[in-house]
Scaffold this active site. Structure first.
Site, short mmCIF file in Angstrom:
data_model
loop_
_atom_site.label_atom_id
_atom_site.label_comp_id
_atom_site.label_asym_id
_atom_site.label_seq_id
_atom_site.Cartn_x
_atom_site.Cartn_y
_atom_site.Cartn_z
N ASP A 176 29.24 50.93 35.50
CA ASP A 176 29.75 50.08 34.68
C ASP A 176 28.51 49.08 33.92
O ASP A 176 28.04 48.21 34.47
CB ASP A 176 30.59 48.89 35.61
CG ASP A 176 30.98 48.02 34.81
OD1 ASP A 176 31.13 47.87 33.59
OD2 ASP A 176 31.41 46.82 35.49
N GLU A 431 31.04 53.66 44.17
CA GLU A 431 32.34 54.14 43.85
C GLU A 431 32.43 55.63 43.55
O GLU A 431 32.46 56.06 42.05
CB GLU A 431 32.52 53.30 42.48
CG GLU A 431 32.88 51.99 43.14
CD GLU A 431 33.65 51.05 42.07
OE1 GLU A 431 33.22 51.05 41.03
OE2 GLU A 431 34.71 50.84 42.62
N GLU A 501 30.11 43.89 47.05
CA GLU A 501 30.24 43.28 45.79
C GLU A 501 31.46 42.21 46.11
O GLU A 501 32.36 42.65 46.69
CB GLU A 501 30.86 43.90 44.85
CG GLU A 501 29.90 45.04 44.04
CD GLU A 501 30.47 46.03 43.01
OE1 GLU A 501 31.38 45.81 42.42
OE2 GLU A 501 29.84 47.11 43.03
N TYR A 502 31.11 40.82 45.56
CA TYR A 502 32.24 39.97 45.80
C TYR A 502 31.97 38.78 44.94
O TYR A 502 30.92 38.80 44.12
CB TYR A 502 32.45 39.30 47.26
CG TYR A 502 31.42 38.36 47.59
CD1 TYR A 502 30.01 38.57 47.64
CD2 TYR A 502 31.75 37.04 47.73
CE1 TYR A 502 29.19 37.61 48.09
CE2 TYR A 502 30.88 35.96 48.20
CZ TYR A 502 29.42 36.33 48.03
OH TYR A 502 28.54 35.39 48.37
N HIS A 504 33.33 37.68 41.59
CA HIS A 504 33.15 38.37 40.21
C HIS A 504 32.67 37.43 39.10
O HIS A 504 33.52 36.41 39.14
CB HIS A 504 34.36 39.24 39.85
CG HIS A 504 34.08 40.16 38.73
ND1 HIS A 504 34.59 39.90 37.24
CD2 HIS A 504 33.25 41.20 38.48
CE1 HIS A 504 34.28 41.17 36.67
NE2 HIS A 504 33.50 41.70 37.26
N PHE A 583 34.11 42.76 29.83
CA PHE A 583 33.91 43.21 31.17
C PHE A 583 32.45 43.39 31.57
O PHE A 583 31.99 43.35 32.64
CB PHE A 583 34.52 44.28 31.71
CG PHE A 583 35.01 44.50 32.98
CD1 PHE A 583 35.96 43.12 33.66
CD2 PHE A 583 34.68 45.24 34.07
CE1 PHE A 583 36.19 43.32 34.86
CE2 PHE A 583 35.06 45.26 35.25
CZ PHE A 583 36.02 44.29 35.76
C1 IPT Z 1 33.10 47.52 40.64
C2 IPT Z 1 31.92 48.19 40.37
O1 IPT Z 1 31.13 48.83 41.47
C3 IPT Z 1 30.96 47.50 39.43
O2 IPT Z 1 30.06 48.18 38.96
C4 IPT Z 1 31.67 46.74 38.35
O3 IPT Z 1 32.37 47.69 37.64
C5 IPT Z 1 32.55 45.64 39.17
O4 IPT Z 1 33.21 46.13 40.21
C6 IPT Z 1 33.14 44.96 38.23
O5 IPT Z 1 32.33 44.31 37.23
S1 IPT Z 1 34.40 48.34 39.71
C7 IPT Z 1 35.87 47.69 40.10
C8 IPT Z 1 36.94 48.59 39.54
C9 IPT Z 1 36.22 47.38 41.37
#
Ligand code: IPT
Length: 972
Positions: A176, A431, A501-502, A504, A583
């Site tokens: 991403d 992912e 990841e948490y 956002h 995004f």
């Molecule tokens: C997830 C990704 O790992 C990260 O690269 C980024 O995309 C983030 O979340 C969102 O900004 S992707 C998401 C579909 C869970």
């Protein structure tokens, strides 16, 4: 045909490299020729197109997509930018040809000569004087090639590096972020003796045991007799392990084309390495010829530490740690993925100042210097391999054609970074579903480096306790707090739970971060996580021609805002047809590294010192670190009183070991007026730290000592209130009368979470006001109005009472049941121009919202109106202040207005109406209004993180029914 091309390596996933030297941890920068600078350059439409005589130049390291070519950056999140299935790539495939001469020093005669290309995306083909030398893939790891036989010391050689943008590898680099093309890290040429250190592996344990394994080779093939290694650790000699040599010599399976040597030592009273106490030692390894002369040297900064998982706890040096992490990309708004040492240092210094102790190198191995800095400044690193096959994840995870690539990428990362104490966990990528290719890579790591756990989010196919082989950590992304707590309490938990990841950070976000941490710190089994993410990846763009500003944009931004004529570009701004919009702007810092308000929230959540309560014996102070005492900190007390005063007093921090508490006496007498009183401990660094000079604020824990007494209602009447025929207040300081507002400019969370869609369908963005009645009685005016949406009507009452110097406003709004979750319920009005300073008693000084307010202490704050606003890349609700009790808005001559609220409320003062913010796509489109737009909210919805992850918790939603609020407006 050139054999490099004959292989068509850009559509051959089995070909991960050709002619490439194995990855190793020997740093060759010292004494190397740096080949950075302008290279001859041409951009071909396909890898098969003929190179012409027409050259321009391109700066190395750098992406050509940011250097005035017609191939511009493109942003996609999960989808591929082209329709071809793996391993194919599109026929139109920009291919950069970089060429330059290099004078090979005459004194390198007889030496082994190596070319190092720091990073090239996505396929690198190397030629010297037209001869094929090698191929490499993995856009985020260096590739080395032996040029000894193709260059002549004392003469010049032509290096040609061809970089193909799209390839089979693009399908596993589907992260991403922006797509670029180019050579994004430095290019070096260096020479070694023919007898050289091929690799050095260091294991340094918390007990002081040190083991150094060396691999030795000779460019001529067989190793000469009598070579040996020595080493020193901060001047203390190490020697080759004779027992290891003896066993090797007696083992028939060991031939001798690859020399192996081991050194061991036990360091007494070792200073262990942790993120809190990043003690490093200097290790020098020397390879000697039989006559004792030194053939090769390798220098390392090493740290002694252990990482282990015991039960469901991740331990560093035997202690359970908290992971206060962030995901970090290599990013710069001018140069893309090319980042300088100084920039990386600035990133980490900032993170350190705001309480972060961990980095996940999302989603590829970061620039090598990042790890040196993490070792030095103290960060736990989850080092992530460059694998994300998002769009075709399921197919690729088990595709044997990609098996090499998975093992290659993971193993080369481990070989490069294994000696960094900061790296505590290996990540297999991001992912990419879960398949045999992951297990193969995990198997390699487990054999090669049994000292660190492995994590991979995608491995948890059947839940977080899945006994998969690819993840020792349960590392979900964006899991709701309740799910994490439920898992930890379920009795089923088998692995530490640390979210990869948490929270956002897109736009105005990170609601409920403090709630996450309250759960983490009170629930055994939960150890933290990595916020998504550090950067807003806005690329500085000239508005005139739509081109990236590139390196010439240096300095064309300040405090998070691009200079006039420029803007921060996000997806779609370069004319991309396929893109994922804003995004890509989802960081806790702006593209110029200006911290967003959430950073202050985080700093407080991570506070090493806490005030836990106020008891009869005093204020209870806690050391909330894992390894350090409080002796590195200074502090002073501050007492904020609602009477307008702020008192200060010196503070002596008690001598506490981690986890310990002590009561200290309150150094103030509270005044007898029954007003509110808040005590704050302002904690700063006592001495210079590598990440902050002496006096840098570390945290400011706060406790309420006394709540406000009930207001006294001795109202002195003032001149009659004037309303117009519509029942709207007429006041000399207001250009728009106070009306009801249920709408906010949708945040990214509101938009992407579908919440704003609901609001729009209810008509909350365009409520139609109709006055129902206006009753006047002794200068007091009661106005009943209705605000009609599409599915219901809100009844709104304003009662205006004249008071000395102004007007008291009592309001109520009755929301029908259908309006079950609105943005805000409150008043909005606009002021005359010139009132440019906001002073308030409440939370601050930075922006705060109901679910993101634990880092904003209650006090007396003063900020100019222009600085109240946070310039989120896509304009949205911004600039709010939580828990405001009263405020003034004044001109330099001290005229203006004062507002007193019935209880702590959410207030915002900006130059923009919600509709102005809603209509703009970029910050540069906003035209500030001359006066102020003031919102006083009886209730304001939490921010949550619904752009990617959970929405705010139910307690931060606004229920339907009757809301009441009162306020008083006076002229100053
Ligand atoms: C997830 C990704 O790992 C990260 O690269 C980024 O995309 C983030 O979340 C969102 O900004 S992707 C998401 C579909 C869970």
């Amino acid at each position: 045909m050139n054999p490099l091309w004959a292989l068509r390596p850009w559509e051959a996933p089995e070909v991960t490299s050709w002619g490439r030297i194995p990855m190793n941890a020997v740093d060759r920068r010292t004494g190397a020729l740096k080949l950075d600078g302008d290279w001859r350059f041409q951009l071909l439409p396909t890898p098969d197109a003929a190179v012409t005589d027409v050259w321009s130049t391109s700066y190395v390291p750098g992406a050509w997509t940011l250097q005035d070519t017609d191939d511009l950056p493109q942003y996609t999140n999960t989808r591929m930018p082209f329709p071809e299935f793996p391993p194919s790539s599109p026929t139109a495939n920009p291919t950069g040809v970089y060429e330059r001469e290099v004078d090979v020093p005459a004194e390198w005669a007889g030496r082994r000569i190596v070319l190092q290309v720091g990073a090239a995306e996505s396929v690198l083909l190397v030629q010297v004087d037209g001869r094929p030398v090698g191929i490499s893939k993995d856009s985020h790891l260096a590739a080395e090639f032996d040029l000894t036989d193709v260059v002549r010391p004392g003469s010049s050689a032509t290096l040609r590096l061809t970089v193909v943008k799209w390839s089979d590898a693009s399908h596993i680099e589907d992260q991403d972020q922006w797509w670029h093309g180019g050579i994004t890290r430095s290019v070096l040429l260096y020479a070694t003796d023919p007898l050289y250190l091929a690799d050095v592996t260091v294991r340094a344990r918390a007990g002081g045991a040190l083991r150094v394994d060396c691999q030795v080779r000779d460019a001529h093939g067989a190793l000469p007799d009598g070579w040996y290694v020595t080493g020193d650790l901060d001047g203390e000699c190490l020697a080759q392990d004779a027992e290891f040599d003896r066993v090797n010599a007696e083992d028939e399976r060991v031939s001798d084309f690859l020399g192996e040597a081991r050194m061991r030592a036990v360091v007494p009273d070792v200073r262990t390495w942790t993120a809190e106490t990043p003690g490093l030692y200097g290790l020098t390894v020397r390879l000697h010829r039989a006559d004792g002369t030194v053939a090769d040297t390798s220098r390392h900064r090493i740290g002694f530490r252990d990482v282990e998982i015991v039960g469901r706890d991740l331990l560093v040096n035997g202690e359970r740690i908290y992971v206060r992490g962030v995901n970090r990309h290599d990013f710069h708004p001018l140069t893309g993925r090319t980042v300088s040492y100084d920039d990386m240092r600035a990133d980490l210094v900032l993170l350190k100042r705001f309480g972060f102790n961990a980095i996940r190198t999302a989603h590829y191995p970061n620039d090598p210097a990042l790890y040196d800095l993490a070792d030095e400044l103290g960060f736990y690193v989850v080092d992530e391999a460059d694998i994300e096959s998002h769009d075709h994840a399921h197919e690729i995870a088990d595709d044997p054609r990609y098996l090499n690539a998975f093992v290659d990428r993971v193993s080369r990362m481990v070989l490069r970074d294994k000696n960094h104490p900061s790296v505590i966990i290996w990540s297999l990528g991001n992912e990419s579903d879960y398949g045999a290719n992951h297990d193969a890579a995990a198997g390699w790591v487990r054999r090669h480096d049994p000292t660190r756990p492995i994590q991979y989010e995608g491995a948890a196919k059947t839940g977080w306790a899945d006994p998969d082989v690819a993840s020792d950590i349960a590392c979900p992304m964006y899991a709701p707090i309740e799910d994490c707590v439920a898992h930890a309490l379920s009795g089923e938990q088998t692995k530490p739970l640390i979210q990869c990841e948490y929270s956002h950070a897109m736009g105005n976000s990170n609601g409920t971060l403090a709630d996450h941490w309250a759960a983490i710190e009170s629930t055994p089994g939960l150890q933290g996580g990595f916020i998504w993410e550090f950067w807003d990846h806005g690329i500085l763009q000239r508005v005139t021609d739509g081109r990236p500003a590139g390196r010439s944009g240096a300095g064309l931004y300040d405090k998070g805002v691009a200079a006039p004529g420029h803007r921060w570009a996000y997806g779609g701004d370069f004319g991309e047809k396929i893109h994922d919009g804003a995004f890509v702007a989802d960081g806790i810092v702006f593209p110029d590294r200006t911290p967003k308000p959430v950073m202050y929230e985080h700093r407080e959540i991570a506070a090493p010192v806490r005030l836990t309560c106020f008891r009869h014996e005093g204020l209870v102070v806690e050391n909330h670190q894992c390894f350090r005492g409080l002796d590195w900190l200074s502090a002073r007390w501050e007492l904020a009183l609602s009477d307008g005063r702020t008192l200060t007093a010196p503070a002596a921090l008690p001598d506490l070991i981690p986890g310990e508490t002590a009561a200290v006496p309150l150094p103030f007498e509270l005044p007898d007026d029954g007003g509110e009183a808040w005590v704050t401990l302002r904690v700063t660094t006592k001495d210079d730290e590598p990440w902050g000079p002496r006096g840098t604020e570390v945290c400011a824990p706060q406790l309420r000592l006394r709540a406000a007494a009930a207001p006294r209602n001795a109202v002195v009447p003032g001149p009659p209130v004037v309303v117009d025929t519509e029942g709207l207040l007429v006041h000399p300081l207001l250009t728009a009368a106070p009306t009801l507002s249920l709408w906010r400019a949708p945040t990214d969370n509101d938009e992407l979470g579908g919440i704003a869609l609901r609001w729009r369908s209810w008509g909350l963005d365009a409520l139609v006001r109709k006055v129902v009645s206006v009753r006047q009685d002794h200068g007091r005016v009661a106005v009943h109005a209705e605000y009609a949406g599409t599915i219901g009507v809100v009844r709104h009452v304003q009662v205006f009472t004249p008071v000395e110097g102004g007007v008291r406003v009592e309001e109520s709004a009755e929301l029908p049941e259908d309006f079950e979750d609105v943005a805000r319920v409150g008043t909005v009005f606009e002021t005359v121009p010139g009132l440019d300073l906001l002073e308030w008693f409440g939370q601050g000084p930075w922006e705060s919202y109901p679910d993101r307010s634990s880092g904003a202490p209650v006090g007396h704050h003063s900020v100019s109106v222009d600085d109240l606003f946070t310039p989120y890349l896509r304009p949205q609700e911004s600039g709010g202040r939580h828990g405001v009790r009263h405020f003034t808005l004044s001109a330099p001559d001290a005229t203006g207005l004062a507002v007193r609220l019935d209880e702590p409320r959410q207030v915002s003062v900006t130059r923009y109406r919600a509709e102005d913010l809603t209509a703009a796509a970029h910050h540069d489109e906003l035209v500030p209004r001359p006066g102020c737009v003031v919102h006083i909210d009886a209730a304001h919805r939490g921010l949550g993180t619904a752009s990617c992850g959970p929405d705010t918790s139910a307690s931060y939603l606004i229920p339907p029914g009757v809301h009441r609020w009162n306020w008083t407006l006076r002229a100053l």
